[in-house]
Design an enzyme around this catalytic site. Structure first.
Site, PDB file in Angstrom:
ATOM      1  N   LYS A 159       0.268  15.031   1.381  1.00 49.12           N
ATOM      2  CA  LYS A 159      -0.254  14.283   0.652  1.00 49.12           C
ATOM      3  C   LYS A 159      -0.895  16.410   0.219  1.00 49.12           C
ATOM      4  CE  LYS A 159      -3.317  10.695   3.131  1.00 49.12           C
ATOM      5  NZ  LYS A 159      -3.459  10.293   1.566  1.00 49.12           N
ATOM      6  N   THR A 161      -8.187   6.355  -2.464  1.00 45.92           N
ATOM      7  CA  THR A 161     -10.402   6.070  -2.797  1.00 45.92           C
ATOM      8  C   THR A 161     -10.799   7.354  -2.674  1.00 45.92           C
ATOM      9  OG1 THR A 161     -10.412   5.825  -1.121  1.00 45.92           O
ATOM     10  CG2 THR A 161      -9.709   3.554  -2.582  1.00 45.92           C
ATOM     11  N   LYS A 195     -14.466   8.929  -4.636  1.00 48.40           N
ATOM     12  CA  LYS A 195     -15.658   8.993  -3.914  1.00 48.40           C
ATOM     13  C   LYS A 195     -16.158  10.118  -4.332  1.00 48.40           C
ATOM     14  CE  LYS A 195     -14.361   6.776  -0.319  1.00 48.40           C
ATOM     15  NZ  LYS A 195     -13.561   6.540   1.100  1.00 48.40           N
ATOM     16  N   HIS A 206       0.884  -1.443  -0.095  1.00 45.48           N
ATOM     17  CA  HIS A 206      -0.389   0.164  -0.172  1.00 45.48           C
ATOM     18  C   HIS A 206       0.873   1.202  -0.058  1.00 45.48           C
ATOM     19  CE1 HIS A 206      -3.680  -0.983   0.698  1.00 45.48           C
ATOM     20  NE2 HIS A 206      -3.917  -2.510   1.087  1.00 45.48           N
ATOM     21  N   LYS A 243      -8.791  13.898   3.622  1.00 43.03           N
ATOM     22  CA  LYS A 243      -7.632  13.551   4.149  1.00 43.03           C
ATOM     23  C   LYS A 243      -6.696  12.502   5.136  1.00 43.03           C
ATOM     24  CE  LYS A 243      -5.898  14.007  -0.257  1.00 43.03           C
ATOM     25  NZ  LYS A 243      -6.686  13.087  -1.059  1.00 43.03           N
ATOM     26  N   ARG A 244      -6.146  12.369   5.303  1.00 42.15           N
ATOM     27  CA  ARG A 244      -5.354  12.054   6.974  1.00 42.15           C
ATOM     28  C   ARG A 244      -3.713  13.502   6.107  1.00 42.15           C
ATOM     29  NH1 ARG A 244      -5.430   7.961  10.621  1.00 42.15           N
ATOM     30  NH2 ARG A 244      -3.183   9.504  11.713  1.00 42.15           N
TER      31      ARG A 244
END
Length: 843
Positions: A575, A677, A681, A378, A569-570
């Site tokens: 990110k 993911t 969405k 992952h 998101k985290r």
């Protein structure tokens, strides 16, 4: 003007076209009242909202149980191959509404509660999220369970029943503060304890090599108590099982302690054993080498493998004697999928069982293990890869260390034969990493011990073959596969966005819920004014609803006609929430400079949790809240720009914000996000993506057409080239005036007037050691955001682009992902057939 339909009324239309009369509303009311009666304590005749929630949950559960029992009977009769999905995280969210959608009960329950004078949405809001995961990895596991049941696969999810899930986040004076998530305090109506399947798990001790074989002795025992949760498929009467283990201390206190008065201490020491399942480690993409974490990883694996072997041996229905004594057929009946390296101990543990308990030869045991196990990677971030110190292993799991050493010896022997004299390759490929402290590389263990290794998006799978696992790929190219992630359209469209689900169903029928590829039929209507109008109307209703929610829960008033620009998101440097912050400041400065220009109004929302020990991530949250404090109070800016930090982002909040979003921020540095993911969405719910060519964004751009996404920035090759030539942040800082202005404002205390150097660590990191090259993509990002603002002023063209995106979502169903796992890794065939409902006559 007519009042807009509620979500409940919309779901009624879709969920149940043609199913309204199936369920008897009066039966539901009777069962509800029966459950309410048993819920109420004798001396308490006044029901609370929570009593009503439990009564409704138990009424719905009644419909699950018969199907659950029948499904398990069906598996015992047919004896199919079973898949075991091992994961340390299952981020399930709430269960009630999802169950009603999958069983087509929502209508009837809504009507029954309405007739009883209750509001079903209010009751649903009482349920606690089952937050047993950090983010993407745990939520993926939840989507996979839904798809495995919906595709009729005999599947089991195995994990830990954490007493405390992912922490609740509070924002206090702009900072994240963590609170324990006591999600079980009122009980959990969806689980069933199964003490009859309790299993012992051993730790510590020593290894004896005797003529009769190897014995692991003088161990400490912890009991694993299973709790089962039913997982319903979509309207096919299949109900699979998620089994989560809870740690319990055995009862046999040490009596010699008794005799010297140590009874109290002996009882208190039970806590040490039970701590194993107490709390979820709150790290995402970060390895924390704590003994308790290794205990958790072995605990879930040891308990699960005992269960798997037990079920394998006695799996013929109605049989009392052990049917299978020969474990050589295990890979024909059992597939074990390791969700990342966290359950990697399954490989040495299965070897231990086969060697020490079943007395197989090494060669035979190894053949069984490698044909049974498969591994999903992952992440490529080095700090996320698990490397356990040998000393810790030696103390906690001495027998497993011996087995890993032997696996490694044979593995290196094979490599030495293939590449004689290449000592450097042996060093790189060893399961044991040399250094100041010897460590076991768990990813290497997983690759060597599995027959299939997959990444979770095409670009990610290519990267692991080219870099992270290059040596292993050269030796065993046949092992490496790609399985692009997906999401379940049941939760992430039908349940959370019924208005859009209905608009789609009106055009192309509702079979798309089971076969998301059918969404491409929407392309026929892309120029149809009525569809464009309906899609835009649903989005606006969702935005109004979310605006009201924000006003109620956050006491923030926003402009529902502004663009909802969302990054949830985290919180993590890779990110790049910081790139988003720089855009906000740039936009703010521009509006201040030209207040009379016709700006596209934006409400920028950022949400997510920072790991409690991750200083930079917590500082990023503080920066977002600080920018919001200045921007939101600036009268010159007004409601043309608002900045909101969404507190305590979790599954239930995602279900509210995603349908209301216009713009989805997926802006990680190319080559760092394995898949994502959340991006899928947002796409399915009619938000446009601004993103880099990273993770699944690449495939999203392929499916919808790159011209229908806002793609910017460096590609993986550009990042690699920059790594070789060197990244100089100061060059960008000195060359780009708007970037320099924004950084100077952060550094000079413009956003922290009471503490000028509050963000010095962020400034220092961005200027001197930014691994994720924020400045290198700044210019391209700002230009791309200008294109976004321009298109948003043309609602018709914007909505046409949205329709192209929705139509391109078919690939991103977890049903497609799971079908590929089933056929290409597990050797199983998905099926869309319904099994008989409990009240149907048996075949």
């Amino acid at each position: 003007m007519p009042k807009p339909l509620t979500d409940q009324e919309k779901r009624k239309q879709i969920s149940v076209r043609g199913l309204a009369g199936v369920e008897n509303v009066s039966d539901l009311k009777t069962n509800f009242n029966r459950h309410l009666h048993f819920t109420l304590v004798k001396d308490r005749n006044v029901a609370t909202k929570r009593d009503y929630y439990f009564a409704l949950a138990n009424t719905v559960r009644d419909h699950l149980v018969g199907r659950w029992i029948r499904t398990q009977q069906h598996y015992y009769e047919k004896d199919p191959k079973r898949v075991y999905y091992l994961s340390l995280e299952f981020y399930m969210g709430r269960t009630l509404q999802n169950t009603m959608v999958n069983l087509a009960l929502e209508n009837a329950c809504d009507e029954a509660t309405y007739q009883l004078g209750l509001d079903m949405e209010e009751l649903q809001d009482i349920e606690e999220d089952a937050g047993l995961g950090n983010g993407g990895l745990g939520r993926l596991a939840a989507c996979f369970l839904d798809s495995m049941a919906s595709l009729g696969l005999a599947a089991y999810g195995y994990g830990i029943r954490y007493e405390f899930g992912i922490f609740n986040q509070k924002i206090v004076n702009g900072w994240q503060v963590e609170e324990a998530d006591d999600w079980l305090r009122y009980g959990n109506p969806w689980e069933k304890a199964r003490p009859e399947y309790m299993r012992p798990v051993h730790f510590y001790g020593r290894v004896e090599h005797t003529p009769e074989g190897v014995k692991w002795v003088d161990t400490q025992v912890v009991l694993a108590l299973p709790y089962d949760t039913p997982v319903p498929g979509y309207r096919n009467n299949v109900v699979n099982t998620m089994r989560l283990w809870s740690a319990k201390a055995p009862c046999d206190f040490n009596l010699k302690d008794f005799n010297v008065g140590g009874y109290i201490q002996a009882v208190l020491d039970r806590n040490l054993a039970e701590n194993i399942s107490r709390v979820l480690y709150p790290n995402d993409n970060f390895f924390e080498g704590k003994e308790l974490r290794l205990k958790q990883e072995y605990f879930v694996v040891a308990a699960t493998l005992q269960d798997i072997v037990r079920r394998f041996k006695s799996s013929k229905f109605g049989s009392t004697e052990v049917v299978r004594v020969d474990l050589s057929t295990l890979p024909d009946k059992v597939a074990i999928q390791l969700n990342d390296t966290h359950p990697a101990m399954a490989i040495p543990e299965l070897m231990r069982i086969l060697l020490d308990t079943e007395h197989q030869t090494w060669e035979k045991a190894w053949d069984i293990v490698t044909r049974t196990c498969a591994y999903t990677n992952h992440t490529v971030l080095p700090e996320a890869l698990e490397r356990w110190p040998i000393d810790l292993f030696q103390n906690l799991l001495p027998r497993h260390l011996e087995i890993i050493f032997e696996i490694n010896r044979r593995h290196l022997e094979r490599i030495a034969n293939l590449y004689p004299g290449d000592d450097d390759r042996l060093r790189r490929m060893s399961l044991v990493e040399e250094g100041d402290q010897k460590k076991i590389n768990m990813a290497h263990l997983c690759i060597v011990g599995s027959h299939a290794v997959n990444g979770v998006a095409r670009i990610h799978s290519d990267i692991i073959k080219a870099t992270l696992f290059k040596d292993f790929y050269e030796v065993d190219p046949h092992k490496f596969q790609n399985k692009t992630n997906g999401i379940t359209p049941r939760r992430w469209l039908v349940m959370c966005n019924p208005g859009l689900a209905e608009v789609i169903a009106e055009r192309i029928g509702e079979d798309y819920i089971r076969d998301l590829d059918q969404l491409k039929n929407l392309l026929e209507f892309v120029d149809d004014d009525s569809l464009i109008r309906d899609v835009a109307k649903v989005k606006q209703e969702n935005k109004l609803k979310f605006s009201a929610y924000l006003e109620e829960h956050y006491r923030v008033k926003i402009n529902p006609n502004s663009m909802f620009d969302v990054q949830v998101k985290r919180i993590h440097e890779y990110k790049r929430q910081l790139l988003n912050c720089l855009h906000i400041i740039t936009l703010y400065n521009r509006i201040k400079k030209e207040p009379n220009k016709n700006w596209t109004p934006r409400t920028i929302m950022i949400g997510g949790k920072a790991a409690p020990g991750y200083h930079t991530a917590k500082l990023i949250i503080r920066l977002i809240t600080a920018i919001g404090d200045i921007v939101n109070q600036d009268e010159v800016v007004g409601d043309r720009l608002k900045v909101i930090f969404l507190e305590n982002y979790k599954v239930t909040l995602a279900e509210k914000i995603i349908p209301a979003s216009d713009l989805s921020e997926q802006i990680s540095t190319a080559g760092t996000e394995a898949s994502g993911t959340g991006n899928m969405k947002f796409m399915l719910n009619g938000a446009l993506t601004i993103g880099t060519m990273d993770g699944a964004n690449v495939e999203m751009a392929e499916e919808a057409g790159e011209e229908n996404l806002f793609i910017f920035g460096m590609r993986v090759d550009d990042v690699d080239a920059m790594d070789k030539s060197g990244y100089d942040a100061m060059e960008y800082y000195n060359r780009i005036p708007e970037l320099k202005q924004a950084m100077d404002q952060i550094a000079g205390g413009y956003f922290s007037p009471d503490q000028h150097d509050l963000f010095k660590d962020i400034v220092n990191m961005l200027l001197h050691h930014d691994r994720f090259k924020v400045f290198a993509d700044y210019e391209a990002y700002i230009k791309c955001q200008d294109k976004v603002s321009a298109l948003y002023k043309n609602p018709k063209e914007w909505t046409k682009m949205v329709i192209h995106n929705i139509a391109g979502c078919g690939k991103f169903s977890s049903d497609r992902t799971i079908s590929q796992y089933a056929r290409e890794i597990w050797g199983m065939e998905p099926s869309l057939e319904r099994i008989p409902a409990p009240d149907d006559p048996r075949q």
